[in-house]
Scaffold this motif. Structure first.
Motif, PDB file in Angstrom:
ATOM      1  N   GLN A 306       0.826  -1.207   0.000  1.00 30.38           N
ATOM      2  CA  GLN A 306       0.000   0.000   0.000  1.00 30.38           C
ATOM      3  C   GLN A 306       0.858   1.254   0.000  1.00 30.38           C
ATOM      4  O   GLN A 306       0.549   2.234  -0.689  1.00 30.38           O
ATOM      5  N   ILE A 307       1.957   1.224   0.747  1.00 28.26           N
ATOM      6  CA  ILE A 307       2.876   2.361   0.756  1.00 28.26           C
ATOM      7  C   ILE A 307       3.431   2.595  -0.635  1.00 28.26           C
ATOM      8  O   ILE A 307       3.468   3.732  -1.134  1.00 28.26           O
ATOM      9  N   ALA A 308       3.886   1.535  -1.287  1.00 30.56           N
ATOM     10  CA  ALA A 308       4.445   1.665  -2.630  1.00 30.56           C
ATOM     11  C   ALA A 308       3.408   2.197  -3.609  1.00 30.56           C
ATOM     12  O   ALA A 308       3.707   3.059  -4.448  1.00 30.56           O
ATOM     13  N   ASP A 309       2.181   1.698  -3.505  1.00 29.68           N
ATOM     14  CA  ASP A 309       1.119   2.164  -4.403  1.00 29.68           C
ATOM     15  C   ASP A 309       0.852   3.652  -4.201  1.00 29.68           C
ATOM     16  O   ASP A 309       0.587   4.381  -5.169  1.00 29.68           O
ATOM     17  N   GLN A 310       0.917   4.111  -2.974  1.00 29.67           N
ATOM     18  CA  GLN A 310       0.691   5.533  -2.697  1.00 29.67           C
ATOM     19  C   GLN A 310       1.841   6.385  -3.213  1.00 29.67           C
ATOM     20  O   GLN A 310       1.625   7.428  -3.851  1.00 29.67           O
ATOM     21  N   VAL A 311       3.069   5.939  -2.956  1.00 27.67           N
ATOM     22  CA  VAL A 311       4.241   6.721  -3.365  1.00 27.67           C
ATOM     23  C   VAL A 311       4.325   6.840  -4.881  1.00 27.67           C
ATOM     24  O   VAL A 311       4.647   7.896  -5.425  1.00 27.67           O
ATOM     25  N   PHE A 312       4.017   5.746  -5.588  1.00 25.53           N
ATOM     26  CA  PHE A 312       4.182   5.732  -7.049  1.00 25.53           C
ATOM     27  C   PHE A 312       2.863   5.916  -7.793  1.00 25.53           C
ATOM     28  O   PHE A 312       2.784   5.646  -8.996  1.00 25.53           O
ATOM     29  N   ASP A 313       1.851   6.378  -7.088  1.00 25.80           N
ATOM     30  CA  ASP A 313       0.567   6.657  -7.723  1.00 25.80           C
ATOM     31  C   ASP A 313       0.756   7.640  -8.879  1.00 25.80           C
ATOM     32  O   ASP A 313       1.368   8.698  -8.716  1.00 25.80           O
ATOM     33  N   GLY A 314       0.260   7.258 -10.057  1.00 23.15           N
ATOM     34  CA  GLY A 314       0.356   8.122 -11.224  1.00 23.15           C
ATOM     35  C   GLY A 314       1.647   7.992 -12.004  1.00 23.15           C
ATOM     36  O   GLY A 314       1.793   8.618 -13.062  1.00 23.15           O
ATOM     37  N   LEU A 315       2.585   7.196 -11.524  1.00 24.97           N
ATOM     38  CA  LEU A 315       3.854   7.029 -12.237  1.00 24.97           C
ATOM     39  C   LEU A 315       3.660   6.128 -13.448  1.00 24.97           C
ATOM     40  O   LEU A 315       3.199   4.982 -13.313  1.00 24.97           O
ATOM     41  N   ASP A 316       3.989   6.622 -14.615  1.00 25.79           N
ATOM     42  CA  ASP A 316       3.833   5.861 -15.845  1.00 25.79           C
ATOM     43  C   ASP A 316       4.690   4.601 -15.818  1.00 25.79           C
ATOM     44  O   ASP A 316       5.898   4.669 -15.571  1.00 25.79           O
ATOM     45  N   GLY A 317       4.070   3.459 -16.032  1.00 26.94           N
ATOM     46  CA  GLY A 317       4.792   2.189 -16.074  1.00 26.94           C
ATOM     47  C   GLY A 317       4.920   1.496 -14.738  1.00 26.94           C
ATOM     48  O   GLY A 317       5.451   0.379 -14.687  1.00 26.94           O
ATOM     49  N   TYR A 318       4.448   2.126 -13.661  1.00 26.45           N
ATOM     50  CA  TYR A 318       4.543   1.472 -12.356  1.00 26.45           C
ATOM     51  C   TYR A 318       3.634   0.242 -12.326  1.00 26.45           C
ATOM     52  O   TYR A 318       2.472   0.302 -12.707  1.00 26.45           O
ATOM     53  N   MET A 319       4.169  -0.869 -11.859  1.00 23.35           N
ATOM     54  CA  MET A 319       3.426  -2.122 -11.753  1.00 23.35           C
ATOM     55  C   MET A 319       3.399  -2.543 -10.291  1.00 23.35           C
ATOM     56  O   MET A 319       4.434  -2.867  -9.716  1.00 23.35           O
ATOM     57  N   GLU A 379       8.110   2.280   7.982  1.00 24.82           N
ATOM     58  CA  GLU A 379       8.461   3.697   8.016  1.00 24.82           C
ATOM     59  C   GLU A 379       9.706   3.975   7.180  1.00 24.82           C
ATOM     60  O   GLU A 379       9.751   4.933   6.397  1.00 24.82           O
ATOM     61  N   ALA A 380      10.735   3.121   7.332  1.00 24.64           N
ATOM     62  CA  ALA A 380      11.960   3.296   6.551  1.00 24.64           C
ATOM     63  C   ALA A 380      11.685   3.076   5.067  1.00 24.64           C
ATOM     64  O   ALA A 380      12.258   3.759   4.208  1.00 24.64           O
ATOM     65  N   THR A 381      10.812   2.122   4.754  1.00 23.06           N
ATOM     66  CA  THR A 381      10.460   1.872   3.358  1.00 23.06           C
ATOM     67  C   THR A 381       9.780   3.083   2.746  1.00 23.06           C
ATOM     68  O   THR A 381      10.099   3.485   1.616  1.00 23.06           O
ATOM     69  N   GLN A 382       8.846   3.676   3.466  1.00 20.64           N
ATOM     70  CA  GLN A 382       8.141   4.841   2.935  1.00 20.64           C
ATOM     71  C   GLN A 382       9.098   5.997   2.679  1.00 20.64           C
ATOM     72  O   GLN A 382       9.041   6.648   1.627  1.00 20.64           O
ATOM     73  N   THR A 383      10.009   6.234   3.611  1.00 19.89           N
ATOM     74  CA  THR A 383      10.982   7.318   3.432  1.00 19.89           C
ATOM     75  C   THR A 383      11.872   7.051   2.224  1.00 19.89           C
ATOM     76  O   THR A 383      12.115   7.944   1.397  1.00 19.89           O
ATOM     77  N   ALA A 384      12.368   5.814   2.105  1.00 20.42           N
ATOM     78  CA  ALA A 384      13.268   5.478   1.003  1.00 20.42           C
ATOM     79  C   ALA A 384      12.564   5.562  -0.340  1.00 20.42           C
ATOM     80  O   ALA A 384      13.123   6.069  -1.325  1.00 20.42           O
ATOM     81  N   LEU A 385      11.327   5.058  -0.428  1.00 20.89           N
ATOM     82  CA  LEU A 385      10.608   5.094  -1.700  1.00 20.89           C
ATOM     83  C   LEU A 385      10.261   6.528  -2.101  1.00 20.89           C
ATOM     84  O   LEU A 385      10.317   6.882  -3.282  1.00 20.89           O
ATOM     85  N   THR A 386       9.904   7.335  -1.132  1.00 20.15           N
ATOM     86  CA  THR A 386       9.624   8.752  -1.421  1.00 20.15           C
ATOM     87  C   THR A 386      10.874   9.439  -1.947  1.00 20.15           C
ATOM     88  O   THR A 386      10.825  10.218  -2.914  1.00 20.15           O
ATOM     89  N   THR A 387      12.003   9.155  -1.315  1.00 21.89           N
ATOM     90  CA  THR A 387      13.285   9.705  -1.763  1.00 21.89           C
ATOM     91  C   THR A 387      13.605   9.234  -3.169  1.00 21.89           C
ATOM     92  O   THR A 387      14.079  10.003  -4.018  1.00 21.89           O
TER      93      THR A 387
END
Length: 393
Positions: A306-319, A379-387
């Protein structure tokens, strides 16, 4: 002694290769490791107690194929998970992690010739590198079959020429797939098993990520083989406690298949393998029998989906991954360039997709991707993916 010629063109293993790329550069921030699929969630606290309780077993040579208790626990787990009864004495064996089994199964089961020709081994591309090394070790021809967006990130083995299929001895398949997170459907397994029956080859079903999934449990190869009434020797299953139970250091895997397959692998291991130490076998038996910690672990990964889906929402090609714990992210400048940029500017470490595949530049299906392991806490995953998104996109 000269290095065998068949190994002379073997590419460097992905992680030393990555280390060599990054060691010349200072990271731009706190180092965050998202390269290796090494689970960081807590394993069951009682595992160390079981090892301590059975520590006297370090004074004995352990059973080569696994203790009766361990084989029984693995057989029971297969029955619960896949609905297939496997004889604990004749169809199940313990492994020092599945990498050992994925290699030794080829050594034990791949013939020197098939229909009078050099045997072929089918490998999805990208792939786990032991598939290729095992193939080269037995003198077979590795046939890399693209597993790309066009094929649903799973290999289309049926598209191969009849000449190749007729000399195929083994087909490796990973589901959930590493690195893409794609899952084989019941129809996919059925078609592959029918293809294997038609051309008389074995399927090595690497299902190590089977217990980490978003919604429904992925269907297994053994389940479909049983439904089809396939030859019991047709499918060989591999699984482990590394991902399921966050115990990569325990080196506790299993292999299950037809009695003939297991007998041959067991014989090879008697001469060339090393069984799990007895206290570790005792711990593994307890872990295979427990599902509560697996459900807790799965929930942690579902949160990170869910974190990944939120961070990459709207990213072209995200699977969004169906299962497993990797993101397979498209990048514009090539995976190696993206990994280096991310490291230099942020300290986040990921794996270039081309390191997990074969093919000349411009023909490597891993080019243009990076693999990101979701193994850190949420928490660390969300920070890293956002970065990561801010840096690369």
């Amino acid at each position: 002694m000269n290095f065998p010629e068949r190994f002379s063109n073997l590419p460097p293993y992905a992680f030393p290769r990555l280390r060599a790329l990054l060691d010349h550069h200072t990271p731009g921030g706190d180092v965050v490791h998202m390269t290796i699929g090494e689970p960081k969630h807590t394993f069951p606290a009682w595992v160390t107690d079981v090892i301590a309780e059975n520590a006297a077993g370090f004074n004995n040579y352990p059973p080569n194929e696994g203790s009766e208790e361990l084989r029984g626990a693995m057989s029971d787990w297969i029955a619960r998970r896949y609905g297939v009864k496997m004889d604990a004495d004749r169809q199940v064996m313990a492994l020092n992690g599945t990498r050992e089994g994925l290699y030794n199964a080829a050594m034990a089961l791949c013939p020197e010739t098939k229909n009078g020709a050099r045997p072929a081994v089918l490998i999805p591309n990208p792939f786990y590198q032991v598939y290729m090394v095992a193939t080269i070790s037995v003198g077979a021809e590795p046939v890399f079959v693209p597993a790309t967006a066009e094929t649903g990130h799973l290999p289309d083995y049926a598209s191969l020429p009849t000449e190749v299929l007729d000399r195929t001895a083994v087909a490796y398949i990973c589901s959930p797939a590493n690195p893409q997170g794609a899952v084989t459907t019941r129809d996919y397994w059925a078609d592959l098993i029918r293809l294997a029956e038609k051309h008389d080859f074995r399927i090595f079903a690497d299902e190590c990520y089977s217990e980490i999934y978003r919604d429904a449990a992925p269907v297994g190869a053994l389940t479909v083989a049983q439904e089809l009434g396939a030859d019991p020797e047709r499918v060989v299953l591999f699984n482990s406690l590394s991902k399921r139970s966050n115990l990569p250091g325990l080196r506790a895997g299993l292999i299950a298949g037809g009695p003939e397959c297991i007998a041959r692998i067991k014989q090879l291991r008697a001469y060339s393998g090393a069984p799990m130490p007895g206290p570790l076998q005792a711990a593994a038996a307890r872990v295979w029998a427990d599902e509560a910690h697996v459900e807790e672990n799965r929930a942690l990964y579902q949160e990170k989906y869910q974190i990944a889906d939120q961070v990459f929402d709207g990213l072209d090609g995200y699977m969004s991954p169906e299962a497993g714990f990797f993101l397979w992210l498209p990048v514009k400048d090539g995976g190696e360039a993206a990994a280096l940029k991310l490291w230099k500017e942020t300290g986040v470490r990921v794996l270039p997709g081309a390191y997990l595949a074969q093919g000349a530049p411009g023909q490597n299906p891993g080019e243009g991707y990076i693999r990101v392991a979701l193994v850190a806490p949420a928490e660390a995953t969300q920070t890293a993916l956002t970065t990561l998104r801010s840096c690369l996109y």
